[in-house]
Scaffold this active site. Structure first.
Site, PDB file in Angstrom:
ATOM      1  N   THR A   7     -47.433  57.546  62.703  1.00 20.31           N
ATOM      2  CA  THR A   7     -46.855  56.032  62.399  1.00 20.31           C
ATOM      3  C   THR A   7     -46.382  56.341  61.317  1.00 20.31           C
ATOM      4  O   THR A   7     -47.738  57.009  60.675  1.00 20.31           O
ATOM      5  CB  THR A   7     -47.500  54.804  63.083  1.00 20.31           C
ATOM      6  OG1 THR A   7     -46.377  53.854  62.782  1.00 20.31           O
ATOM      7  CG2 THR A   7     -48.666  54.494  62.126  1.00 20.31           C
ATOM      8  N   ASN A   9     -44.992  52.949  60.424  1.00 20.92           N
ATOM      9  CA  ASN A   9     -45.173  51.730  59.994  1.00 20.92           C
ATOM     10  C   ASN A   9     -46.162  50.981  58.881  1.00 20.92           C
ATOM     11  O   ASN A   9     -47.447  50.953  59.464  1.00 20.92           O
ATOM     12  CB  ASN A   9     -45.474  51.359  61.605  1.00 20.92           C
ATOM     13  CG  ASN A   9     -45.120  49.550  61.636  1.00 20.92           C
ATOM     14  OD1 ASN A   9     -45.675  49.128  60.891  1.00 20.92           O
ATOM     15  ND2 ASN A   9     -44.453  49.081  62.709  1.00 20.92           N
ATOM     16  N   HIS A  11     -46.487  48.636  58.252  1.00 21.69           N
ATOM     17  CA  HIS A  11     -47.905  47.131  58.758  1.00 21.69           C
ATOM     18  C   HIS A  11     -48.324  47.448  59.159  1.00 21.69           C
ATOM     19  O   HIS A  11     -50.341  47.430  58.902  1.00 21.69           O
ATOM     20  CB  HIS A  11     -46.766  46.233  59.400  1.00 21.69           C
ATOM     21  CG  HIS A  11     -47.189  45.393  60.149  1.00 21.69           C
ATOM     22  ND1 HIS A  11     -48.077  44.014  59.517  1.00 21.69           N
ATOM     23  CD2 HIS A  11     -47.779  44.879  61.562  1.00 21.69           C
ATOM     24  CE1 HIS A  11     -48.935  43.504  60.595  1.00 21.69           C
ATOM     25  NE2 HIS A  11     -48.510  44.028  61.411  1.00 21.69           N
ATOM     26  N   ASP A  68     -48.779  52.310  71.952  1.00 23.43           N
ATOM     27  CA  ASP A  68     -47.300  52.413  72.201  1.00 23.43           C
ATOM     28  C   ASP A  68     -47.690  50.363  72.896  1.00 23.43           C
ATOM     29  O   ASP A  68     -49.061  50.126  73.522  1.00 23.43           O
ATOM     30  CB  ASP A  68     -47.132  53.542  73.230  1.00 23.43           C
ATOM     31  CG  ASP A  68     -45.838  53.398  74.116  1.00 23.43           C
ATOM     32  OD1 ASP A  68     -44.746  52.528  72.637  1.00 23.43           O
ATOM     33  OD2 ASP A  68     -45.331  53.412  74.504  1.00 23.43           O
ATOM     34  N   ASP A 151     -41.595  38.232  69.674  1.00 25.37           N
ATOM     35  CA  ASP A 151     -41.995  36.844  69.283  1.00 25.37           C
ATOM     36  C   ASP A 151     -41.680  35.776  69.117  1.00 25.37           C
ATOM     37  O   ASP A 151     -42.608  34.968  69.714  1.00 25.37           O
ATOM     38  CB  ASP A 151     -42.421  37.395  66.873  1.00 25.37           C
ATOM     39  CG  ASP A 151     -43.731  38.170  67.356  1.00 25.37           C
ATOM     40  OD1 ASP A 151     -44.663  38.484  68.621  1.00 25.37           O
ATOM     41  OD2 ASP A 151     -44.377  38.768  66.116  1.00 25.37           O
ATOM     42  N   HIS A 176     -52.759  41.532  71.516  1.00 25.75           N
ATOM     43  CA  HIS A 176     -52.887  43.093  71.636  1.00 25.75           C
ATOM     44  C   HIS A 176     -52.909  44.246  70.468  1.00 25.75           C
ATOM     45  O   HIS A 176     -54.289  44.559  71.060  1.00 25.75           O
ATOM     46  CB  HIS A 176     -51.417  43.277  72.968  1.00 25.75           C
ATOM     47  CG  HIS A 176     -50.395  42.918  72.138  1.00 25.75           C
ATOM     48  ND1 HIS A 176     -49.710  41.567  71.033  1.00 25.75           N
ATOM     49  CD2 HIS A 176     -49.113  43.710  70.734  1.00 25.75           C
ATOM     50  CE1 HIS A 176     -48.523  41.339  70.715  1.00 25.75           C
ATOM     51  NE2 HIS A 176     -48.706  43.257  71.062  1.00 25.75           N
TER      52      HIS A 176
HETATM   53  P1  IMP Z   1     -44.300  49.639  69.751  1.00 28.18           P
HETATM   54  O1  IMP Z   1     -44.439  49.837  70.397  1.00 28.18           O
HETATM   55  O2  IMP Z   1     -45.297  49.196  68.693  1.00 28.18           O
HETATM   56  O3  IMP Z   1     -43.107  50.589  68.242  1.00 28.18           O
HETATM   57  O4  IMP Z   1     -44.049  48.131  70.267  1.00 28.18           O
HETATM   58  C1  IMP Z   1     -42.840  48.835  71.196  1.00 28.18           C
HETATM   59  C2  IMP Z   1     -41.501  47.207  70.933  1.00 28.18           C
HETATM   60  O5  IMP Z   1     -42.713  46.900  71.566  1.00 28.18           O
HETATM   61  C3  IMP Z   1     -41.224  46.709  69.891  1.00 28.18           C
HETATM   62  O6  IMP Z   1     -39.656  47.799  69.058  1.00 28.18           O
HETATM   63  C4  IMP Z   1     -41.000  45.581  70.068  1.00 28.18           C
HETATM   64  O7  IMP Z   1     -39.826  45.187  70.743  1.00 28.18           O
HETATM   65  C5  IMP Z   1     -41.880  45.138  70.826  1.00 28.18           C
HETATM   66  N1  IMP Z   1     -43.576  44.382  70.216  1.00 28.18           N
HETATM   67  C6  IMP Z   1     -44.690  45.338  70.162  1.00 28.18           C
HETATM   68  N2  IMP Z   1     -45.535  44.525  69.539  1.00 28.18           N
HETATM   69  C7  IMP Z   1     -44.815  43.169  69.306  1.00 28.18           C
HETATM   70  C8  IMP Z   1     -45.238  41.947  69.066  1.00 28.18           C
HETATM   71  O8  IMP Z   1     -46.351  41.626  68.382  1.00 28.18           O
HETATM   72  N3  IMP Z   1     -44.383  40.920  68.972  1.00 28.18           N
HETATM   73  C9  IMP Z   1     -43.386  41.187  69.289  1.00 28.18           C
HETATM   74  N4  IMP Z   1     -42.668  41.732  70.150  1.00 28.18           N
HETATM   75  C10 IMP Z   1     -43.479  43.329  69.968  1.00 28.18           C
END
Ligand code: IMP
Length: 194
Positions: A7, A9, A11, A68, A151, A176
């Site tokens: 990643t 990211n 954060h 993911d 959120d 999660h």
């Molecule tokens: P990623 O796999 O972490 O990039 O998450 C995929 C998508 O899930 C993100 O673009 C958000 O739309 C949603 N998502 C993931 N984690 C969160 C969270 O903690 N709060 C709200 N939406 C989340």
């Protein structure tokens, strides 16, 4: 031990570096010179996490992990799930994704939902996976302006505020991703190189 987290990211990188001690060094994709978009073409969270970890392992021959996450809504048959990031289609953003969920759910009584994170780890050529789930419900309207993604419309069980009304620290304790990351960290701390 050096591990690539697939990643960029900041954060997510901060979050895990914060929990790990200095014996485990986490590198981002940029730090290993990986500038390309890694394909996320699987139709499950497990599949996508594995695809990303495999890509780094095969191309760079490095120990690595990838995550993911998806929001799984019971009355929508588990959607948006693996499509959470791009649920509203072309031109999607967090607001449009939430609006689509609220319209699809309409006045549905069953608003049960969960966030699920899967982490795929490849270490010394072996594959491991870790899962974190937080259960809750989808609110009928958006509440709060903290956090990101879905959120504002997700209220975790046992709380009467949305994720977007919680401080990041409190959210991480029950979230999660927090749960999956802590499982990974426990595993790494106990990992014994033979
Ligand atoms: P990623 O796999 O972490 O990039 O998450 C995929 C998508 O899930 C993100 O673009 C958000 O739309 C949603 N998502 C993931 N984690 C969160 C969270 O903690 N709060 C709200 N939406 C989340």
């Amino acid at each position: 031990m050096k591990l690539v987290f697939a990643t960029n990211n900041e954060h997510k990188l901060d979050e895990i570096r914060h929990i790990l001690d200095s014996s485990i060094r986490i590198q981002s994709l940029t730090e290993i010179g990986c500038m390309e978009d890694i394909p996320e073409t699987a139709n499950t969270l497990e599949g996508n996490a594995q695809l990303k970890a495999n890509y780094i392992h095969e191309k760079y021959n490095l120990d690595c992990f990838a995550d993911d996450t998806g929001l799984e809504i019971e009355a929508l048959g588990g959607k948006p799930g693996v499509f959470s990031a791009r649920y509203a289609g072309p031109g999607h953003n967090h607001q449009k994704n939430m609006d689509k969920v609220l319209v699809e759910l309409g006045g549905e009584i069953n608003r049960k939902a969960q966030f699920r994170t899967v982490i795929a780890l490849i270490l010394d050529g072996k594959k491991y996976s870790f899962e974190g789930i937080v259960e809750g419900k989808i609110l009928t309207e958006k509440h709060g302006d903290k956090g990101f993604g879905y959120d504002p419309i997700f209220q975790p069980d046992g709380f009467n505020v949305s994720f977007a009304e919680m401080d990041l620290k409190d959210k991480n304790e029950i979230s999660h991703r927090g749960k999956a990351v802590r499982k990974l960290v426990d595993f790494l701390k106990n990992y014994n190189k033979s």
